[in-house]
Scaffold this motif. Structure first.
Motif, mmCIF file in Angstrom:
data_model
loop_
_atom_site.group_PDB
_atom_site.id
_atom_site.type_symbol
_atom_site.label_atom_id
_atom_site.label_comp_id
_atom_site.label_asym_id
_atom_site.label_seq_id
_atom_site.Cartn_x
_atom_site.Cartn_y
_atom_site.Cartn_z
ATOM 1 N N HIS A 71 0.864 -1.181 0.000
ATOM 2 C CA HIS A 71 0.000 0.000 0.000
ATOM 3 C C HIS A 71 0.899 1.229 0.000
ATOM 4 N N ASP A 75 5.725 4.587 5.307
ATOM 5 C CA ASP A 75 6.698 3.631 5.842
ATOM 6 C C ASP A 75 6.885 2.408 4.936
ATOM 7 N N HIS A 76 6.152 2.372 3.802
ATOM 8 C CA HIS A 76 6.235 1.208 2.904
ATOM 9 C C HIS A 76 6.703 1.555 1.489
ATOM 10 N N ASP A 180 0.005 -4.258 5.890
ATOM 11 C CA ASP A 180 -0.560 -3.723 7.131
ATOM 12 C C ASP A 180 -1.986 -4.201 7.372
ATOM 13 N N HIS A 218 4.633 -5.061 9.817
ATOM 14 C CA HIS A 218 5.396 -4.629 10.989
ATOM 15 C C HIS A 218 5.546 -5.841 11.915
HETATM 16 ZN ZN ZN Z 1 2.908 0.432 8.053
#
Ligand code: ZN
Ligand code: ZN
Length: 243
Positions: A71, A75-76, A180, A218
């Motif tokens: 997505h 952070d990705h 996520d 995560h």
């Molecule tokens: Zn994330």
């Protein structure tokens, strides 16, 4: 700091490496996965982009690489633009193409106290952090197949955390990369772009998914009983809130 020093690497099994950025605040410290395939390598998720993930991976020159983003959250997708073949769900195609703050949620990182424990290079500051656009070269949908030779991954559309969240499932081995949608840690459903009702339907699906091991966006990896437990816990927490 060199590209290699910035990332921590852990070999999970033959040909499967998990990478993460230890100096990034834990809220934004996401997993990246590198899978060595016979015909192509698969890279799933791309961290914050402070250092070059592509260089840190040391993939032999000339070997095809398929880069799949689960997505478009910050952070990705930081290093997504470094890769030539970029795959992601069609529902977030515009987000990948522009990387607007409203889609990546970058402002949450810029204003996060203690966002970086160490800076990757002098002058790198969370407050001025931006993400390079990374338009998809292939848009993915539910049930698409990603074939790296001998191993095939089925794309599962798992919306709720974000509209175009996907997971990749190797149905033969039962290996599941969940992004996520589900992971070991506090799940997020209250940010812009999240939808709790849709997330609940995704959790119902995950409750019955046949998998051997889940590698989340995560935290640590876990087995099937824990996957059921996490999905059930989410569904229970939502039904308690309603009553
Ligand atoms: Zn994330
Ligand atoms: Zn996310």
């Amino acid at each position: 700091m060199s590209d290699t020093d910035w990332f921590s690497k852990e070999m999970l099994s033959e040909g499967l490496t998990r990478l993460y950025e230890p100096h990034v605040h834990s809220f934004f410290r996401a997993n990246m996965f590198h899978i060595v395939g016979r015909d192509a390598d698969l890279v799933i998720d791309f961290g914050m982009g402070f250092c070059s993930l592509e260089r840190a991976l040391n993939i032999p020159a000339g070997k095809p690489v398929l880069a799949v983003a689960t997505h478009a959250h910050i952070d990705h997708v930081g290093s997504f633009h470094e890769f030539e073949n970029r795959l992601g769900h069609e529902a977030e195609a515009a987000a990948f193409a522009h990387m607007h703050d409203a889609d990546t949620l970058a402002p949450y990182f810029r204003t996060q106290p203690g966002a970086l424990a160490q800076v990757p290079s002098p002058g790198a500051r969370p407050e001025t952090y931006t993400i390079s656009p990374a338009p998809l070269t292939t848009t993915l949908r539910e049930n698409d197949i990603i074939d790296i030779g001998e191993v095939r991954y089925t794309v599962l559309h798992l919306p709720g955390h974000s509209p175009g969240s996907i997971g990749l499932l190797d149905e033969k081995a039962g290996t599941f990369f969940s992004g996520d949608a589900i992971y070991e840690g506090k799940l997020v459903d209250d940010l812009p772009g999240c939808d709790i009702e849709i997330y609940k339907a995704t959790m119902e699906r995950l409750l019955h998914l046949e998998v051997h091991v889940t590698h989340g966006g995560h935290g640590v990896s876990f087995g099937e009983p824990r996957l059921r437990e996490l999905a059930q816990a989410y569904l229970c927490s939502k039904s308690t809130q309603e009553s």
